[in-house]
Design a protein around this motif. Sequence first.
Motif, PDB file in Angstrom:
ATOM      1  N   GLN A 168       0.812  -1.087  -0.023  1.00  0.00           N
ATOM      2  CA  GLN A 168      -0.005  -0.191  -0.028  1.00  0.00           C
ATOM      3  C   GLN A 168       0.904   1.336  -0.090  1.00  0.00           C
ATOM      4  O   GLN A 168       1.764   1.566   0.992  1.00  0.00           O
ATOM      5  N   TYR A 169       0.591   2.155  -0.915  1.00  0.00           N
ATOM      6  CA  TYR A 169       1.502   3.420  -1.323  1.00  0.00           C
ATOM      7  C   TYR A 169       0.567   4.823  -1.050  1.00  0.00           C
ATOM      8  O   TYR A 169      -0.296   4.811  -1.634  1.00  0.00           O
ATOM      9  N   SER A 170       1.195   5.501  -0.779  1.00  0.00           N
ATOM     10  CA  SER A 170       0.606   6.834  -1.175  1.00  0.00           C
ATOM     11  C   SER A 170       1.326   7.584  -2.286  1.00  0.00           C
ATOM     12  O   SER A 170       2.338   7.019  -2.742  1.00  0.00           O
ATOM     13  N   VAL A 171       0.669   8.649  -2.810  1.00  0.00           N
ATOM     14  CA  VAL A 171       1.291   9.185  -4.086  1.00  0.00           C
ATOM     15  C   VAL A 171       2.623   9.718  -3.890  1.00  0.00           C
ATOM     16  O   VAL A 171       3.291   9.854  -4.923  1.00  0.00           O
ATOM     17  N   THR A 172       3.204   9.883  -2.783  1.00  0.00           N
ATOM     18  CA  THR A 172       4.617  10.329  -2.618  1.00  0.00           C
ATOM     19  C   THR A 172       5.567   9.175  -2.345  1.00  0.00           C
ATOM     20  O   THR A 172       6.666   9.656  -2.289  1.00  0.00           O
ATOM     21  N   ASP A 173       5.231   8.046  -2.178  1.00  0.00           N
ATOM     22  CA  ASP A 173       6.053   7.038  -1.762  1.00  0.00           C
ATOM     23  C   ASP A 173       6.950   6.519  -3.178  1.00  0.00           C
ATOM     24  O   ASP A 173       6.586   6.779  -4.157  1.00  0.00           O
ATOM     25  N   LYS A 174       7.910   5.831  -2.758  1.00  0.00           N
ATOM     26  CA  LYS A 174       8.729   4.909  -3.841  1.00  0.00           C
ATOM     27  C   LYS A 174       8.327   3.603  -3.419  1.00  0.00           C
ATOM     28  O   LYS A 174       8.471   3.005  -2.415  1.00  0.00           O
TER      29      LYS A 174
END
Length: 158
Positions: free
Chosen positions: A13-19
């Motif tokens: 699960q990622y947010s839009v600023t993650d790598k």
Amino acid sequence: MSNKIDLVLEKYQYSVTDKIIGKVILILDEPVKAQKLSVKLIVTETVKRTNIPSFGSGQVSMSNSNNTSRSYSFDLTLDGEKEYTRGEYPFEMTIPGEAYPRGLQGAQESAGGMLGTAIGLLSRFSPLGQTIYRYAVEARLDIPWKFDLTKKVDITIG
């Protein structure tokens, strides 16, 4: 045993600023000559529509339709043409802005952009249609004249 590829991600699960951080694991019986080893972020957009009811012959009818299309694909080459052996290949991938749903593009910019984001998100849930985005990361060992080794893992971005 047969040749296999595995894909392990640090998280799913990622947010839009993650790598996206992970590793591709090659499990090979013997060395394999291949064009390249790559990972790919795939965004698939499905638009579900409910058509306006029609009245005729005393009956009411509703129809639904789905339209699926790949809206974005970002390919990252981990290694080029060579003879591959058993091993692990770590990678790190920034989530490109083009990969975000239309309502989230530019979400990390200004506060004024947040209003546009809210409007974009709300418009995705119209009573007559809904857009669903699915995300996946795919690892591929491109083997000429044979079946490629692939592994695909679903992720969430939001």
